[in-house]
Design a protein around this motif. Structure first.
Motif, PDB file in Angstrom:
ATOM      1  N   LEU A  23      31.964 -35.026  22.760  1.00 15.64           N
ATOM      2  CA  LEU A  23      30.908 -36.607  22.231  1.00 15.64           C
ATOM      3  C   LEU A  23      31.056 -36.682  24.190  1.00 15.64           C
ATOM      4  N   LEU A  24      30.878 -35.903  25.460  1.00 17.10           N
ATOM      5  CA  LEU A  24      31.352 -37.035  26.510  1.00 17.10           C
ATOM      6  C   LEU A  24      30.531 -37.688  27.916  1.00 17.10           C
ATOM      7  N   VAL A  25      30.410 -38.845  27.811  1.00 11.53           N
ATOM      8  CA  VAL A  25      29.622 -39.877  29.109  1.00 11.53           C
ATOM      9  C   VAL A  25      30.587 -39.909  30.212  1.00 11.53           C
ATOM     10  N   HIS A  26      29.921 -39.998  30.754  1.00  8.83           N
ATOM     11  CA  HIS A  26      30.153 -39.980  32.737  1.00  8.83           C
ATOM     12  C   HIS A  26      30.556 -41.185  32.922  1.00  8.83           C
ATOM     13  N   PRO A  27      32.324 -41.763  33.099  1.00 11.89           N
ATOM     14  CA  PRO A  27      33.035 -43.036  33.326  1.00 11.89           C
ATOM     15  C   PRO A  27      31.684 -43.967  34.468  1.00 11.89           C
ATOM     16  N   ARG A  87      21.251 -36.811  37.823  1.00 15.41           N
ATOM     17  CA  ARG A  87      21.835 -35.662  37.220  1.00 15.41           C
ATOM     18  C   ARG A  87      22.455 -36.530  35.901  1.00 15.41           C
ATOM     19  N   ILE A  88      23.140 -34.948  35.507  1.00 14.93           N
ATOM     20  CA  ILE A  88      23.967 -34.899  34.410  1.00 14.93           C
ATOM     21  C   ILE A  88      24.688 -36.378  34.163  1.00 14.93           C
ATOM     22  N   GLN A  89      24.293 -37.199  32.846  1.00 19.34           N
ATOM     23  CA  GLN A  89      25.431 -38.657  33.097  1.00 19.34           C
ATOM     24  C   GLN A  89      26.366 -38.154  31.321  1.00 19.34           C
ATOM     25  N   GLY A  90      26.132 -37.093  30.478  1.00 22.22           N
ATOM     26  CA  GLY A  90      26.313 -37.619  29.334  1.00 22.22           C
ATOM     27  C   GLY A  90      26.031 -36.032  28.634  1.00 22.22           C
ATOM     28  N   THR A  91      26.763 -36.043  27.932  1.00 25.55           N
ATOM     29  CA  THR A  91      26.532 -34.476  26.929  1.00 25.55           C
ATOM     30  C   THR A  91      27.228 -34.682  25.658  1.00 25.55           C
ATOM     31  N   VAL A  92      26.608 -33.732  24.541  1.00 26.13           N
ATOM     32  CA  VAL A  92      27.174 -33.045  23.513  1.00 26.13           C
ATOM     33  C   VAL A  92      26.869 -31.986  23.106  1.00 26.13           C
ATOM     34  N   GLN A  93      27.727 -31.817  22.059  1.00 29.11           N
ATOM     35  CA  GLN A  93      27.385 -30.111  21.112  1.00 29.11           C
ATOM     36  C   GLN A  93      27.252 -29.965  19.605  1.00 29.11           C
ATOM     37  N   LEU A  94      26.604 -29.255  19.139  1.00 27.85           N
ATOM     38  CA  LEU A  94      26.358 -29.491  18.138  1.00 27.85           C
ATOM     39  C   LEU A  94      27.007 -27.812  17.857  1.00 27.85           C
ATOM     40  N   ILE A 144      31.696 -34.676  34.963  1.00 29.26           N
ATOM     41  CA  ILE A 144      31.850 -35.705  33.523  1.00 29.26           C
ATOM     42  C   ILE A 144      33.044 -35.045  32.747  1.00 29.26           C
ATOM     43  N   LEU A 145      33.863 -33.570  32.121  1.00 28.30           N
ATOM     44  CA  LEU A 145      34.148 -33.054  31.868  1.00 28.30           C
ATOM     45  C   LEU A 145      35.723 -33.902  33.112  1.00 28.30           C
ATOM     46  N   HIS A 146      36.057 -33.532  33.772  1.00 21.21           N
ATOM     47  CA  HIS A 146      37.094 -33.862  34.811  1.00 21.21           C
ATOM     48  C   HIS A 146      37.678 -35.410  34.487  1.00 21.21           C
ATOM     49  N   ARG A 147      36.397 -36.140  34.707  1.00 24.28           N
ATOM     50  CA  ARG A 147      36.376 -37.777  34.384  1.00 24.28           C
ATOM     51  C   ARG A 147      36.637 -37.968  33.527  1.00 24.28           C
TER      52      ARG A 147
END
Length: 181
Positions: free
Chosen positions: A93-97, A69-76, A20-23
């Motif tokens: 805040l990342l959501v796979h394209p 699979r994981i499609q998105g993520t965010v951190q607190l 996700i991060l790479h994309r």
């Protein structure tokens, strides 16, 4: 499905998170990285920057699952200074394209806010490149612009500097929800 990822499951999630991060970097997301950006650099970010916070309990990592699979993520990220126990930062805040425009970003932010309230945080802070579309999402969730800093970050594709917008949300203004039972 949105969940908070425990450190015990981090290794199993590492490949999805790195993808996700790479994309996201390769599609121009404003998340602190520039091209060239390798898959190994993405793995290093998660292992060296995120895992220690999970281990120490200063970071909550939320993930959105879809299609197995994981499609998105965010951190607190909880503030660690003694004069800021009421504050936390929103990061990455990342959501796979391939999974965008399905409400995952909003769902991730809603889960993050609920956790912040649970941790008795009354202020959330974030920054985003001023031209990034995520700014519209944040504003729709009640974040307010506190200011803009010119020439703050480098464009991920070009050697030029761009402004960053700082935003905040006062959670103490949210209605109190009482549970029965």
């Amino acid at each position: 499905m949105i969940s908070r990822l425990p450190e015990a499951f981090f290794d199993a999630a590492l490949e999805d998170l790195s993808d996700i991060l790479h994309r996201c970097v390769h599609t121009g997301s404003s998340i602190g990285f520039i091209l060239p950006f390798s898959h190994e650099a993405a793995l290093t970010y998660w292992r060296d920057r995120v895992r220690p916070g999970l281990r120490q309990g200063t970071l909550d990592l939320f993930v959105a699952y879809g299609d197995g699979r994981i499609q998105g993520t965010v951190q607190l990220i909880q503030a660690t200074m003694p004069n800021q126990p009421h504050r936390a930062d929103v990061a990455k805040l990342l959501v796979h394209p391939d999974a965008r425009r399905r409400g995952l970003g909003r769902a991730l932010m809603t889960a993050l806010e609920a956790r912040a309230v649970e941790l008795e945080k009354s202020l959330l802070v974030l920054d985003t490149r001023s031209s990034d579309p995520s700014r519209v999402l944040y504003q729709s969730l009640g974040f307010q612009i506190s200011g803009e800093i010119p020439n703050y970050c480098r464009n991920p594709f070009e050697n030029r500097l761009e402004p960053t917008t700082y935003m905040f949300k006062d959670l103490s203004l949210l209605p109190v929800v009482k549970t029965v039972g």
